[in-house]
Design an enzyme around this catalytic site. Structure first.
Site, short mmCIF file in Angstrom:
data_model
loop_
_atom_site.label_atom_id
_atom_site.label_comp_id
_atom_site.label_asym_id
_atom_site.label_seq_id
_atom_site.Cartn_x
_atom_site.Cartn_y
_atom_site.Cartn_z
CE LYS A 146 -4.43 0.97 0.07
NZ LYS A 146 -5.55 0.18 -0.48
P1 NAD Z 1 -12.93 7.93 -3.05
O1 NAD Z 1 -11.93 8.96 -2.78
O2 NAD Z 1 -13.39 7.71 -4.44
O3 NAD Z 1 -14.23 8.18 -2.14
C1 NAD Z 1 -14.20 8.33 -0.75
C2 NAD Z 1 -15.55 8.87 -0.32
O4 NAD Z 1 -15.64 8.86 1.09
C3 NAD Z 1 -15.82 10.30 -0.77
O5 NAD Z 1 -17.15 10.40 -1.22
C4 NAD Z 1 -15.65 11.11 0.52
O6 NAD Z 1 -16.42 12.30 0.53
C5 NAD Z 1 -16.19 10.10 1.51
N1 NAD Z 1 -15.83 10.36 2.89
C6 NAD Z 1 -14.63 10.72 3.41
N2 NAD Z 1 -14.75 10.86 4.74
C7 NAD Z 1 -16.03 10.55 5.06
C8 NAD Z 1 -16.77 10.49 6.27
N3 NAD Z 1 -16.20 10.77 7.44
N4 NAD Z 1 -18.07 10.14 6.21
C9 NAD Z 1 -18.66 9.85 5.05
N5 NAD Z 1 -18.00 9.88 3.88
C10 NAD Z 1 -16.71 10.23 3.89
O7 NAD Z 1 -12.33 6.57 -2.45
P2 NAD Z 1 -12.73 5.08 -2.80
O8 NAD Z 1 -11.78 4.57 -3.79
O9 NAD Z 1 -14.20 5.01 -3.02
O10 NAD Z 1 -12.36 4.36 -1.42
C11 NAD Z 1 -13.28 4.28 -0.35
C12 NAD Z 1 -12.93 3.09 0.51
O11 NAD Z 1 -12.93 1.92 -0.30
C13 NAD Z 1 -11.54 3.15 1.14
O12 NAD Z 1 -11.57 2.52 2.39
C14 NAD Z 1 -10.69 2.33 0.18
O13 NAD Z 1 -9.53 1.83 0.80
C15 NAD Z 1 -11.69 1.25 -0.15
N6 NAD Z 1 -11.37 0.51 -1.37
C16 NAD Z 1 -11.28 1.14 -2.57
C17 NAD Z 1 -10.94 0.40 -3.70
C18 NAD Z 1 -10.85 1.03 -5.06
O14 NAD Z 1 -10.61 0.29 -6.02
N7 NAD Z 1 -11.05 2.31 -5.22
C19 NAD Z 1 -10.71 -0.98 -3.59
C20 NAD Z 1 -10.87 -1.60 -2.35
C21 NAD Z 1 -11.19 -0.83 -1.25
#
Ligand code: NAD
Length: 483
Positions: A146
């Site tokens: 990561k």
């Molecule tokens: P992103 O940046 O696209 O979206 C994150 C979202 O979370 C945004 O809408 C933001 O406004 C919101 N957010 C932040 N703080 C918040 C809070 N306190 N309350 C409510 N909403 C809040 O990121 P993403 O890629 O969607 O990742 C989100 C989660 O999914 C993370 O934990 C990431 O590790 C996990 N994840 C992502 C992927 C991927 O392929 N993108 C894969 C596996 C896991």
């Protein structure tokens, strides 16, 4: 001496692990028993949580030696780089970036890169170790890694972000590579960021096929069809399979369910759409500014359009505003945390009113919350299973890149469906196997003379960990401890 200017005005301080951390990070979250609010009484350091989860699971694997367990628990390598960029305003700003490889026994390191002001070394370590277990649960030939940069993308122009990305990748140099460590998107990074990463690495390694150095790229630069939706689609597949397997009495499919989604970025917004497409009603969603609720259900695409225009889901017409704390306690069938870590904790888990939690985010539920939810009969589809669709299609992208291939979206989704169902079955079966053999396991532990406190029934997270640790341990021993 004046501290260098870091994003968000954070100042550098030395941490005990020899790295650098910032005063604004969440790494400072209290040690057990620290005085403060109920939530601060819990240790919210993500790496401590990851280690606790490992320790709890390893107790159920009698054949794992203490030395091997210690090796599997700790990251192999943690790199920290510091670098400047000249911003759009003509200012020189300094950034700290991390890249951690937790384990490479089963294949190259794999894991996203996060841009966020609260990134810490321990958060990156935790996320890297969760990637090791996730890849093992899904049985893809990757290890765990990561990365993250302490920065606030909302305050940076696109040009700034491109410079930050290019400089970070050039600082990492040959520490990443198609067969050593392969980044991907995470919070606040996207296909465009991945294109910059590929381009930077390719500039530094002319004359070879470098497409496999990063996944989540735009489709016309070697990205895979279906990657953008893969995390959410995998979460849906996992939920459907687990419900069909009867983990929640009386709830056999997502059709007609009420779903709440916390976080409306890549994982959350697409999950809302895909669950709705399958006949669920999305009754509440949120982003970092707060949430919206409508018992009649929301149109996920219209909410996303509103967020794109206004910057937030808030003020979407015909909805009631709810806080980020309240949204987690709304009565619903399925709760999908899709934002950041530690949102369901010991101090609010007793208020959760969902029947099942499908963790699209990494690390949203703390160990104290897991215990409460298990006792309350609320099923948790753990992150290392439920959000693994993303890394699974990243793996497919990497295979396509190495073979100069591009598969159709249907083929990608079908292959991912097979892997998600197989992994979901394996975790549910492992839970049944462990919980059905506790007497035997306890007897073996007693015979071994190690910690003899009795083993208790495991939840799905522990089952997924036990499965993953066993797989990584087996490969480690098959390869042999070098030299
Ligand atoms: P992103 O940046 O696209 O979206 C994150 C979202 O979370 C945004 O809408 C933001 O406004 C919101 N957010 C932040 N703080 C918040 C809070 N306190 N309350 C409510 N909403 C809040 O990121 P993403 O890629 O969607 O990742 C989100 C989660 O999914 C993370 O934990 C990431 O590790 C996990 N994840 C992502 C992927 C991927 O392929 N993108 C894969 C596996 C896991």
């Amino acid at each position: 001496m004046v501290a260098p200017k870091l994003e968000g005005g954070a100042e550098r301080t030395c941490s005990i692990d020899g790295g650098l951390k910032t005063t604004m990070g969440k790494q400072a979250a209290g040690a057990p028993g620290e005085v403060g609010s109920a939530s601060r009484a819990e240790d919210l350091n993500p790496f401590h949580i990851a280690q606790t989860q490992f320790d709890n699971a390893a107790r159920y694997i009698p054949d794992i030696s203490p030395g091997l367990a210690a090796f599997l628990k700790l990251p192999r390598r943690m790199i920290q780089v510091e670098f400047p960029i000249e911003t759009a305003e003509g200012e020189v700003r300094n950034y700290i970036g991390y890249r951690c490889v937790h384990n490479r026994a089963r294949g190259p390191g794999k894991g996203g890169i996060r841009y966020h002001p609260d990134v810490t070394a321990d958060e990156v370590r935790a996320l890297a170790s969760w990637m090791t277990w996730k890849c093992a649960v899904l049985d893809v030939t990757f290890g765990g890694a990561k990365g993250g940069i302490i920065c606030n993308p909302k305050r940076r122009t696109k040009d700034d972000l491109r410079k930050i990305t290019r400089r970070f990748i050039s600082e990492l140099g040959d520490q990443i590579g198609p067969f050593t460590d392969v980044p991907a998107p995470d919070v606040n990074t996207n296909p465009e960021t991945m294109a910059w990463i590929y381009d930077t690495y390719d500039m530094m390694h002319r004359g070879s096929n470098n497409l496999g150095v990063v996944t989540g790229k735009p489709v016309d630069i070697g990205g895979s069809f279906g990657r953008n939706e893969a995390t959410s689609r995998g979460c849906l597949f996992c939920t459907q399979r687990a419900l069909a397997r009867g983990i929640v009495k009386g709830l056999n499919s997502v059709v007609g369910t009420d779903v709440v989604v916390q976080g409306y970025g890549n994982a959350g917004a697409i999950a809302a759409q895909l669950y709705a497409d399958e006949g669920a009603r999305i009754i509440a969603v949120s982003d970092s500014r707060g949430g919206i609720y409508s018992q009649n259900g929301l149109d996920p695409a219209a909410v996303l359009d509103h967020k794109r225009k206004t910057g937030s889901v808030l003020d979407y017409p015909g909805t009631k505003e709810v806080s980020n704390d309240e949204i987690l306690t709304i009565p619903c069938d399925i709760l999908v945390p899709a934002a950041l870590e530690n949102v369901i904790r010991g101090d609010n888990a007793h208020e959760v009113q969902a029947k099942v939690i499908a963790e699209a985010a990494n690390g949203p539920t703390t160990p104290a919350a897991d215990k409460i939810l298990f006792e309350r009969g609320i099923q948790v589809l753990p992150d290392i299973l439920a959000n693994a669709g993303g890394v699974t299609v990243s793996y497919f992208e990497w295979v396509q890149n190495n073979d100069y291939e591009q598969w159709d979206e249907d083929e990608v989704n079908l292959k991912m469906h097979v892997k998600m169902e197989r992994a979901t079955d394996a975790v549910i079966d492992k839970q049944r196997e462990i919980n059905g053999s506790l007497d035997e396991l306890n007897a073996r532990r007693e015979k071994n003379g190690r910690d003899t406190s009795p083993l208790v029934p495991v939840d799905l997270r522990m089952a997924a960990y036990i499965l993953a640790i066993s797989r990584v341990a087996k490969v480690t021993l098959e390869r042999g401890i070098w030299p």
